[in-house]
Design a protein around this motif. Sequence first.
Motif, PDB file in Angstrom:
ATOM      1  N   UNK A  43       0.825  -1.204   0.000  1.00  0.00           N
ATOM      2  CA  UNK A  43       0.000   0.000   0.000  1.00  0.00           C
ATOM      3  C   UNK A  43       0.864   1.259   0.000  1.00  0.00           C
ATOM      4  N   UNK A  44       1.949   1.233   0.760  1.00  0.00           N
ATOM      5  CA  UNK A  44       2.868   2.371   0.767  1.00  0.00           C
ATOM      6  C   UNK A  44       3.465   2.597  -0.619  1.00  0.00           C
ATOM      7  N   UNK A  45       3.868   1.527  -1.276  1.00  0.00           N
ATOM      8  CA  UNK A  45       4.493   1.640  -2.590  1.00  0.00           C
ATOM      9  C   UNK A  45       3.531   2.165  -3.648  1.00  0.00           C
ATOM     10  N   UNK A  53       0.082   5.179   8.163  1.00  0.00           N
ATOM     11  CA  UNK A  53      -1.245   5.689   8.517  1.00  0.00           C
ATOM     12  C   UNK A  53      -1.903   6.368   7.318  1.00  0.00           C
ATOM     13  N   UNK A  54      -1.138   7.149   6.573  1.00  0.00           N
ATOM     14  CA  UNK A  54      -1.688   7.836   5.405  1.00  0.00           C
ATOM     15  C   UNK A  54      -2.081   6.841   4.316  1.00  0.00           C
ATOM     16  N   UNK A  55      -1.269   5.815   4.132  1.00  0.00           N
ATOM     17  CA  UNK A  55      -1.573   4.799   3.123  1.00  0.00           C
ATOM     18  C   UNK A  55      -2.831   4.023   3.486  1.00  0.00           C
ATOM     19  N   UNK A  56      -2.980   3.674   4.755  1.00  0.00           N
ATOM     20  CA  UNK A  56      -4.170   2.938   5.199  1.00  0.00           C
ATOM     21  C   UNK A  56      -5.404   3.831   5.093  1.00  0.00           C
ATOM     22  N   UNK A  57      -5.273   5.086   5.474  1.00  0.00           N
ATOM     23  CA  UNK A  57      -6.389   6.026   5.362  1.00  0.00           C
ATOM     24  C   UNK A  57      -6.832   6.169   3.915  1.00  0.00           C
ATOM     25  N   UNK A  59      -6.366   4.049   1.472  1.00  0.00           N
ATOM     26  CA  UNK A  59      -6.954   2.781   1.034  1.00  0.00           C
ATOM     27  C   UNK A  59      -8.390   2.650   1.518  1.00  0.00           C
ATOM     28  N   UNK A  60      -8.646   3.025   2.756  1.00  0.00           N
ATOM     29  CA  UNK A  60     -10.007   2.954   3.292  1.00  0.00           C
ATOM     30  C   UNK A  60     -10.934   3.931   2.572  1.00  0.00           C
TER      31      UNK A  60
END
Length: 69
Positions: A43-45, A53-57, A59-60
């Motif tokens: 997700x970061x890549x 946290x930003x990548x998960x946010x 994605x959500x």
Amino acid sequence: MRPARSATLAAIPVLRSMICKEAHIWPPMAGNLSVDPKLTEQALQVSGERTKAAAVTKALQEFIARRRQ
């Protein structure tokens, strides 16, 4: 006529939520979440975000947007 100081101070949380609605969760959610490290790294890549946290946010947000379509 200027509004009373207490009215101005009372408006700050409302203004903050309006301004920061997309950028932040308000109030911040505390706690731990166990996420597969391989998925987090992917997700970061692909997201281009700098933090997990930003990548998960992101994605959500995208998941929710797709489901609402």
